[in-house]
Design a protein around this motif. Sequence first.
Motif, short mmCIF file in Angstrom:
data_model
loop_
_atom_site.label_atom_id
_atom_site.label_comp_id
_atom_site.label_asym_id
_atom_site.label_seq_id
_atom_site.Cartn_x
_atom_site.Cartn_y
_atom_site.Cartn_z
N PRO A 105 7.19 -3.91 -0.18
CA PRO A 105 7.27 -3.20 -1.46
C PRO A 105 5.92 -2.82 -2.06
O PRO A 105 5.71 -1.68 -2.49
CB PRO A 105 8.02 -4.19 -2.36
N GLY A 106 4.96 -3.75 -2.06
CA GLY A 106 3.64 -3.45 -2.61
C GLY A 106 2.89 -2.40 -1.82
O GLY A 106 2.45 -1.39 -2.39
N PRO A 107 2.69 -2.59 -0.49
CA PRO A 107 1.99 -1.58 0.30
C PRO A 107 2.65 -0.21 0.28
O PRO A 107 1.95 0.81 0.23
CB PRO A 107 2.01 -2.17 1.71
N LEU A 108 3.99 -0.16 0.29
CA LEU A 108 4.66 1.14 0.26
C LEU A 108 4.44 1.84 -1.08
O LEU A 108 4.25 3.07 -1.13
CB LEU A 108 6.16 0.97 0.52
N SER A 109 4.43 1.08 -2.15
CA SER A 109 4.15 1.67 -3.46
C SER A 109 2.75 2.26 -3.51
O SER A 109 2.55 3.38 -3.98
CB SER A 109 4.32 0.61 -4.56
N ARG A 110 1.77 1.52 -2.99
CA ARG A 110 0.39 2.02 -2.97
C ARG A 110 0.26 3.22 -2.04
O ARG A 110 -0.49 4.16 -2.33
CB ARG A 110 -0.56 0.90 -2.54
N PHE A 111 1.00 3.21 -0.93
CA PHE A 111 0.94 4.34 -0.01
C PHE A 111 1.50 5.60 -0.65
O PHE A 111 0.93 6.69 -0.52
CB PHE A 111 1.73 4.00 1.27
N HIS A 112 2.63 5.47 -1.36
CA HIS A 112 3.21 6.64 -2.03
C HIS A 112 2.26 7.19 -3.09
O HIS A 112 2.16 8.41 -3.27
CB HIS A 112 4.55 6.26 -2.67
N GLN A 113 1.55 6.31 -3.78
CA GLN A 113 0.60 6.78 -4.79
C GLN A 113 -0.59 7.47 -4.15
O GLN A 113 -1.08 8.48 -4.66
CB GLN A 113 0.12 5.59 -5.64
N ALA A 114 -1.06 6.93 -3.01
CA ALA A 114 -2.23 7.49 -2.35
C ALA A 114 -1.90 8.75 -1.55
O ALA A 114 -2.76 9.64 -1.41
CB ALA A 114 -2.86 6.44 -1.43
N ALA A 277 -3.66 6.35 7.52
CA ALA A 277 -3.65 6.17 6.07
C ALA A 277 -2.87 4.91 5.68
O ALA A 277 -3.29 4.16 4.80
CB ALA A 277 -3.04 7.40 5.39
N PHE A 278 -1.74 4.68 6.35
CA PHE A 278 -0.96 3.47 6.06
C PHE A 278 -1.72 2.23 6.52
O PHE A 278 -1.71 1.20 5.84
CB PHE A 278 0.40 3.54 6.75
N ALA A 279 -2.41 2.32 7.66
CA ALA A 279 -3.22 1.20 8.13
C ALA A 279 -4.31 0.86 7.12
O ALA A 279 -4.61 -0.32 6.88
CB ALA A 279 -3.83 1.52 9.49
N ASP A 280 -4.90 1.87 6.52
CA ASP A 280 -5.93 1.63 5.51
C ASP A 280 -5.36 0.91 4.29
O ASP A 280 -6.02 0.06 3.69
CB ASP A 280 -6.57 2.95 5.08
N ILE A 281 -4.12 1.25 3.93
CA ILE A 281 -3.47 0.55 2.82
C ILE A 281 -3.31 -0.93 3.15
O ILE A 281 -3.58 -1.82 2.34
CB ILE A 281 -2.10 1.17 2.51
N LEU A 282 -2.90 -1.22 4.39
CA LEU A 282 -2.73 -2.61 4.81
C LEU A 282 -4.06 -3.35 4.85
O LEU A 282 -4.11 -4.56 4.61
CB LEU A 282 -2.04 -2.68 6.17
N ARG A 283 -5.13 -2.62 5.16
CA ARG A 283 -6.46 -3.24 5.17
C ARG A 283 -7.02 -3.44 3.76
O ARG A 283 -8.07 -4.05 3.58
CB ARG A 283 -7.44 -2.36 5.97
N GLY A 284 -6.34 -2.86 2.77
CA GLY A 284 -6.83 -2.95 1.41
C GLY A 284 -7.81 -1.88 1.04
O GLY A 284 -8.50 -1.99 0.02
N LYS A 285 -7.88 -0.81 1.87
CA LYS A 285 -8.79 0.27 1.59
C LYS A 285 -8.10 1.37 0.78
O LYS A 285 -6.88 1.49 0.81
CB LYS A 285 -9.33 0.89 2.89
N LYS A 286 -8.88 2.16 0.08
CA LYS A 286 -8.35 3.33 -0.63
C LYS A 286 -8.39 4.51 0.32
O LYS A 286 -9.37 4.71 1.06
CB LYS A 286 -9.18 3.63 -1.86
N THR A 287 -7.30 5.32 0.31
CA THR A 287 -7.27 6.50 1.19
C THR A 287 -7.70 7.74 0.41
O THR A 287 -7.69 7.73 -0.80
CB THR A 287 -5.86 6.70 1.76
#
Length: 287
Positions: A105-114, A277-287
């Motif tokens: 839920p958290g990573p997907l939310s950040r991915f949708h925003q990015a 881009a999704f991998a960067d979200i999992l790494r904690g990076k901003k896309t």
Amino acid sequence: MDLSDLHIFRTVARTGGIIRAAEHLHRVPSNITTRIKTLEADLGAELFLREGRRLRLSAAGKILLDYADRLLSLADEARASVQDGPPHGMLRLGSMESTAAARLPGPLSRFHQACPEVTLELHTGDPRLLVERVLTAELDAALVAEPVADPRLATLTAFEEELIVVAMAGHPPMTSARDAAMKTLLAFHQGCPHRKRLESWFAGSGIVPDRVVELGSYHAILGCTIAGMGVALMPRSVLNTYTERARLSVHELSARLRKSRTLLVWRKDTPQANVMAFADILRGKKT
């Protein structure tokens, strides 16, 4: 050969019939039939053996399917390589159910925003089948438990999990499977890595389970555990999301069995902007 014909051929091969392929591709069955016949005429070979309404790949079809997978993957890679700008289009992501419920839920939310221009499809299932679907390019990437040893796949550690054994409330402490009051395992299908870990825990104590009750969701497993039907193994992160966890007892595994990594896997030969881009979200990076 037209790439769209190869895509249709591969879909028919994967689904096992014209009608299912038509539903998957949102086409009428007659169009699918015509395109397959056109491809067979172009190649001068019969690609399917007709068995009633079901189609089975012929020897030539099996050869072509391997080429189709590679050609379509190369086409996707070429398309991604020449496209500039932010990630967009479709990301087809596979995941184990436990990961989807407790971790995504958290990573997907950040991915949708990015990456608001990316449409995401999430498919849950057996880790073995998810890996196969990545290899055949039906999925762009998947989140599965280690180990993953296929040299065609790139991997990224997405999550570190602590695995625990759960039993009904009031169960005496368990330092080994010999201490389990019930020798029944509550688990997913045989391909589930957590079931394998639980079976290894029993085998390490020289205990053969009385039986394995296969269930389709963690909520079902936890409900049956509360009822005293058996013991189960799962990531602590799953239990932390369960509102009735006070009705369960938690038992820790040995250091050898306790830790498990969840990996993001994708094909090395088809790098995609959306997957990266999704991998960067999992790494904690901003896309």
